[in-house]
Design an enzyme around this catalytic site. Structure first.
Site, PDB file in Angstrom:
ATOM      1  N   ASP A   1      13.711   0.023   3.724  1.00  0.00           N
ATOM      2  CA  ASP A   1      13.347  -1.280   3.144  1.00  0.00           C
ATOM      3  C   ASP A   1      12.409  -1.188   1.943  1.00  0.00           C
ATOM      4  O   ASP A   1      11.764  -2.173   1.589  1.00  0.00           O
ATOM      5  CB  ASP A   1      12.711  -2.202   4.200  1.00  0.00           C
ATOM      6  CG  ASP A   1      13.633  -2.473   5.373  1.00  0.00           C
ATOM      7  OD1 ASP A   1      14.744  -2.973   5.143  1.00  0.00           O
ATOM      8  OD2 ASP A   1      13.240  -2.164   6.518  1.00  0.00           O
TER       9      ASP A   1
ATOM     10  N   HIS B   1      20.856  -2.893   1.692  1.00  0.00           N
ATOM     11  CA  HIS B   1      20.221  -2.754   0.375  1.00  0.00           C
ATOM     12  C   HIS B   1      20.443  -4.033  -0.425  1.00  0.00           C
ATOM     13  O   HIS B   1      21.505  -4.245  -1.008  1.00  0.00           O
ATOM     14  CB  HIS B   1      20.797  -1.544  -0.352  1.00  0.00           C
ATOM     15  CG  HIS B   1      20.561  -0.249   0.374  1.00  0.00           C
ATOM     16  ND1 HIS B   1      21.098   0.954  -0.022  1.00  0.00           N
ATOM     17  CD2 HIS B   1      19.825   0.030   1.478  1.00  0.00           C
ATOM     18  CE1 HIS B   1      20.714   1.903   0.810  1.00  0.00           C
ATOM     19  NE2 HIS B   1      19.942   1.361   1.722  1.00  0.00           N
ATOM     20  N   ASN B   2      19.440  -4.874  -0.446  1.00  0.00           N
ATOM     21  CA  ASN B   2      19.576  -6.196  -1.053  1.00  0.00           C
ATOM     22  C   ASN B   2      19.456  -6.127  -2.571  1.00  0.00           C
ATOM     23  O   ASN B   2      18.526  -5.515  -3.099  1.00  0.00           O
ATOM     24  CB  ASN B   2      18.516  -7.146  -0.494  1.00  0.00           C
ATOM     25  CG  ASN B   2      18.853  -8.587  -0.769  1.00  0.00           C
ATOM     26  OD1 ASN B   2      19.826  -9.113  -0.228  1.00  0.00           O
ATOM     27  ND2 ASN B   2      18.067  -9.239  -1.595  1.00  0.00           N
TER      28      ASN B   2
ATOM     29  N   THR C   1      16.626   8.172  13.294  1.00  0.00           N
ATOM     30  CA  THR C   1      18.045   7.912  13.100  1.00  0.00           C
ATOM     31  C   THR C   1      18.833   9.212  13.271  1.00  0.00           C
ATOM     32  O   THR C   1      18.271  10.302  13.179  1.00  0.00           O
ATOM     33  CB  THR C   1      18.293   7.337  11.692  1.00  0.00           C
ATOM     34  OG1 THR C   1      19.680   7.041  11.526  1.00  0.00           O
ATOM     35  CG2 THR C   1      17.859   8.309  10.600  1.00  0.00           C
TER      36      THR C   1
ATOM     37  N   SER D   1       8.640  -1.831 -10.401  1.00  0.00           N
ATOM     38  CA  SER D   1       9.340  -3.060 -10.027  1.00  0.00           C
ATOM     39  C   SER D   1       8.373  -4.153  -9.623  1.00  0.00           C
ATOM     40  O   SER D   1       7.488  -3.934  -8.789  1.00  0.00           O
ATOM     41  CB  SER D   1      10.300  -2.775  -8.869  1.00  0.00           C
ATOM     42  OG  SER D   1      10.916  -3.978  -8.432  1.00  0.00           O
ATOM     43  N   ARG D   2       8.582  -5.328 -10.192  1.00  0.00           N
ATOM     44  CA  ARG D   2       7.760  -6.489  -9.864  1.00  0.00           C
ATOM     45  C   ARG D   2       8.607  -7.674  -9.433  1.00  0.00           C
ATOM     46  O   ARG D   2       8.161  -8.822  -9.494  1.00  0.00           O
ATOM     47  CB  ARG D   2       6.881  -6.859 -11.060  1.00  0.00           C
ATOM     48  CG  ARG D   2       5.824  -5.808 -11.366  1.00  0.00           C
ATOM     49  CD  ARG D   2       5.047  -6.073 -12.633  1.00  0.00           C
ATOM     50  NE  ARG D   2       3.957  -5.097 -12.788  1.00  0.00           N
ATOM     51  CZ  ARG D   2       4.134  -3.858 -13.256  1.00  0.00           C
ATOM     52  NH1 ARG D   2       5.339  -3.460 -13.635  1.00  0.00           N
ATOM     53  NH2 ARG D   2       3.108  -3.033 -13.344  1.00  0.00           N
TER      54      ARG D   2
END
Length: 415
Positions: free
Chosen positions: A17, A47-48, A238, A395-396
């Site tokens: 995430d 993965h959005n 996992t 990234s913002r």
């Protein structure tokens, strides 16, 4: 526009995430990219990606460069779920992607996840009760475990031979039903037909060398290093290698890009030493029946440094959620722990496969008390210094237009 001119592997340095999808989308926006290559995991990935015009999709098996027309290759390390892929393709079609299956290829040796694997996965997790390990309920781990014990586990190549496909799917159904009782799954004939349709719709082949020769490729990882099957906190892990190892096996010398948030998060059970209510709600990360609650904490420098170490080091970083500190005045960086009265700033990695060592780390983390978080003056510089790599993406926000991309810096990183 300056373009990407090197092969890049994208790995999450936390528990998942961190924003791998939006980072892959951003790299593909630099263009041209020959392919996004999935090198671990399967349909459990989430993965959005949000486009500048407001379209939104949570990528699972399709690569997160799909909105840019970049094809996806499901490598031999991926677990392929044809039914979930069909549902994802339908959603992409509704968002204007004309021929989603025309953008997909799969390695013939990749494992096939079936509805019986998914159903058995859910039964197994329910039986654990309050001792759940955490799961996405998609059967990816169950598929891998089944293949370790059964040489006739179905693989992508089988969709081209109907008799073999039917026999191997029936074996999955029968063996898992015998082990777990009646399973909630479609009839065998329906599954065979759906898997055969998948085989007719996608290109099948060991295509990685061809794709690498065609131009820069982006290797998209799933989940996070702290969930790795060998180096995560056992048993909250996992059935997948989440480090750069698989990508490096497919492309020696690939540039290693680690993704990390300005705060540490995880879904469900397992250690999260810096856990705190930071007032940072996320619409895409709520409580799920299988994954459990979405949890947040201060930036955990100890855990993320461990992730970088077990990955074999980093070439570069993508730092996401750089807007979060402005919304969370209490957010800080935790540089160390106290465990049993002693200071601890480094977690010592074990050997791959030494699950006793990983279980001991889990027990240690469950006793750990985080140091008081410190608020850095410059988040990017602080994280670069802690993890020993330059940030090439900052990234913002969720769109690639919300990123600062240092492509020249990325292309000049030695590998």
């Amino acid at each position: 526009m300056t373009t990407l001119d090197t092969h890049v592997a994208v790995v999450d340095l936390g528990y998942g995430d961190a924003g791998k999808g939006t980072v892959v989308d951003t790299l593909c926006a630099q263009g041209p990219v020959a392919a996004v290559i999935r090198f671990n995991g399967g349909a459990q990935a989430g993965h959005n990606v949000v486009t500048p015009d407001g379209r939104e999709h949570t990528f699972a098996q399709f690569g997160a460069g799909t909105f840019h027309g970049v094809p996806t290759h499901l490598s031999r390390f991926a677990v392929v779920d044809p039914l979930a892929l069909a549902a994802e393709a339908a959603h992409l079609r509704g968002l204007g992607v004309g021929d989603p299956f025309g953008l997909v290829s799969a390695d013939p040796d990749a494992l096939l996840a079936t509805p019986w694997h998914a159903a058995a996965n859910r039964v197994r997790e329910r039986r654990r009760g309050r001792a759940r390990h955490g799961s996405c309920g998609m059967g990816v781990g169950q598929t891998v475990e089944y293949a370790l014990s059964n040489a006739d586990a179905p693989r992508v190549a089988d969709v081209r031979t109907p008799a073999v496909l039917r026999r191997r799917l029936a074996a999955v159904r029968d063996r898992l039903t015998a082990a777990y009782g009646p399973l909630d799954a479609p009839p065998l004939d329906d599954v065979v037909a759906a898997f055969a349709a998948f085989g007719a719709a996608v290109r099948i082949g060991a295509l990685v060398p061809e794709l690498l020769a065609a131009g820069p490729c982006v290797f998209e990882g799933a989940q996070g290093v702290l969930l790795d099957e060998w180096f995560g906190w056992h048993p909250y892990t996992t059935w997948s290698t989440t480090t750069f190892a698989n990508a490096a096996a497919l492309c020696p010398g690939v540039l290693r890009l680690g993704v990390v948030r300005t705060y540490t998060t995880r879904h469900g059970a397992g250690p999260l030493v810096t856990e705190a209510d930071l007032g940072l709600p996320e619409p895409h990360n709520g409580t799920g029946e299988w994954q459990g609650a979405f949890r947040t904490g201060h930036f955990d420098a100890v855990a993320h440094r461990y992730a970088a170490e077990v990955c074999g080091g980093l070439d570069a970083l993508a730092i996401t959620h750089l807007d979060a500190p402005g919304r969370a005045p209490a957010l800080g960086i935790c540089r160390g722990y106290t465990v049993d009265g002693a200071a601890l700033t480094r977690l010592v990695p074990g050997r791959a496969g030494d699950l006793a060592h990983q279980s001991a780390l889990t027990a240690l983390l469950e006793r750990a008390v985080p140091d008081t978080p410190e608020r850095p003056g410059d988040w990017r510089e602080a994280i670069e210094d802690l993890l020993g790599a330059p940030a090439v993406i900052e990234s913002r926000g969720p769109r690639f237009t919300d990123k600062t991309v240092h492509v020249k810096r990325l292309s000049s990183v030695p590998t």
